[in-house]
Design a protein around this motif. Structure first.
Motif: not given
Lengths: 132, 240
Positions: B208, B225, B227
């Motif tokens: 992540n 993930t 971002t």
């Protein structure tokens, strides 16, 4: 890529282990520093391992980590303090290899030709021991 | 036997209980002691091993290894030619070595420089750092800050890695260092949870990954993930 090598990424996927676990095992001495082979690839620098050696070690860690604390496992796996070692000193640090783990010592010239000098090094050591 | 030097003196190698130096001293040979404190200028030409704490609040330099089974606290400057090991290492001054630095907890709010690796369970570095090898920790928190505020660490690996430039960038910092001030510069970052801000890195790999503002990363490889903040640049990204 040479078939006897496995990339770190491939190793993590094959065993379903995380980066955190691998770095933890390295910190605890379960995976010796000298097993990490850094090579340039198309995506940048990658770390590789000798497939057979690392897979045997990961199998062993996974099988025993439920029963033994990592520190206990590390002391069990650590090479004997009395084992003979080859020590190479550079300005960047010192690297130590257990002699029984050595598969070959090579001298590479500036054209990339490799000459196996393992026997010569071992002969020098035997001669030095005799002289002592 | 306890040993106290106040003023100037020479300490021979051997086994001692507590050693306290306030002045200038030269240590010849390897020392093993229960506790070591120095508040002056001390130069040792061997190894120093304390089964308790080592506290340096002046200037200490050592040609050998420095080992504290307890806390190694540096509030001045400390230099060694070989490895440094402590259960807990706290630096509020400058620590430099040519060897590896190992501790369960490593906290620096000054400057740390090594040609080798840094390994610990909890590593918190605030200020400056220049590491020649790998920084490997369970929990790694890096806060580049201070004069120039640049941290250079080629490889960082661990379970949780967090980077955040600290403090406001002053006018002069911006003028001399541009966007590079209060920034981490790395070649490879690998971790399970990676949260970055103020970071320039070639490759980031992890499960992540969160990329906050002021980051410049060539390639990100993530498993679950990712971002990326709009203020950051990521050239390539790949989900594994």
């Amino acid at each position: 890529m040479e078939e006897h090598l496995i990339s770190k990424k491939e190793l993590l996927q094959q065993y379903g282990i995380s980066y955190g676990a691998l770095y933890r095992w390295k910190r605890k001495g379960l995976i010796p520093e000298e097993w990490f082979i850094k090579k340039s690839t198309v995506t940048g620098q990658e770390t590789f391992f000798d497939r057979k050696t690392i897979c045997e070690r990961i199998d062993l860690i996974i099988a025993q980590k439920e029963d033994l604390a990592l520190d206990d496992l590390a002391s069990k796996l650590a090479p004997s303090q009395t084992a003979e070692k080859l020590v190479i000193v550079t300005p960047g640090g010192t690297r130590t290899y257990a002699v029984e783990d050595l598969k070959g010592i090579f001298w590479e010239d500036n054209a990339g030709n490799r000459k196996n000098i393992t026997e010569s090094i071992l002969a020098l050591q035997t001669q030095a021991q005799r002289e002592e | 036997m306890d040993m106290k030097i106040a003023g100037s003196g020479v300490l021979n190698g051997g086994e001692y209980d507590a050693i306290s130096i306030s002045g200038s001293a030269k240590i010849t040979g390897d020392i093993r002691c229960a506790e070591f404190k120095c508040a002056g200028a001390v130069k040792a030409n061997g190894d120093l091993h304390s089964t308790g704490d080592i506290r340096v609040s002046g200037s200490f330099s050592c040609d050998g290894t420095l080992i504290a089974d307890g806390v190694l606290k540096v509030a001045g400057s400390c230099h060694t030619e070989q490895k440094i090991k402590g259960k807990e290492i706290r630096i509020a001054g400058a620590l430099t070595t040519r060897g590896n630095i190992t501790g369960e907890i490593i906290r620096s709010s000054g400057s740390i420089r090594t040609d080798g690796d840094v390994e610990g369970e909890e590593i918190v570095l605030t200020g400056g750092a220049k590491i020649g090898g790998t920084l490997n920790g369970e929990q790694v928190s890096l806060y580049p800050d201070g004069d120039g505020g640049i941290m250079q660490i080629p490889t960082i690996g661990g379970t949780t890695i967090e980077v955040q430039g600290k403090g406001p960038k002053s006018f002069f910092q911006k003028l001399f260092y541009g966007k590079k001030c209060n920034t981490l510069r790395a070649e490879l970052i690998e971790g399970d949870t990676v949260k970055l801000q103020d970071t320039q890195c070639d490759i980031v790999r992890g499960t992540n990954i969160t990329v906050g503002p002021n980051c410049k990363i060539r390639r990100i490889e993530y498993a679950e993930t990712l971002t990326v903040d709009a203020e950051s640049q990521v050239e390539e990204q790949a989900k594994l």
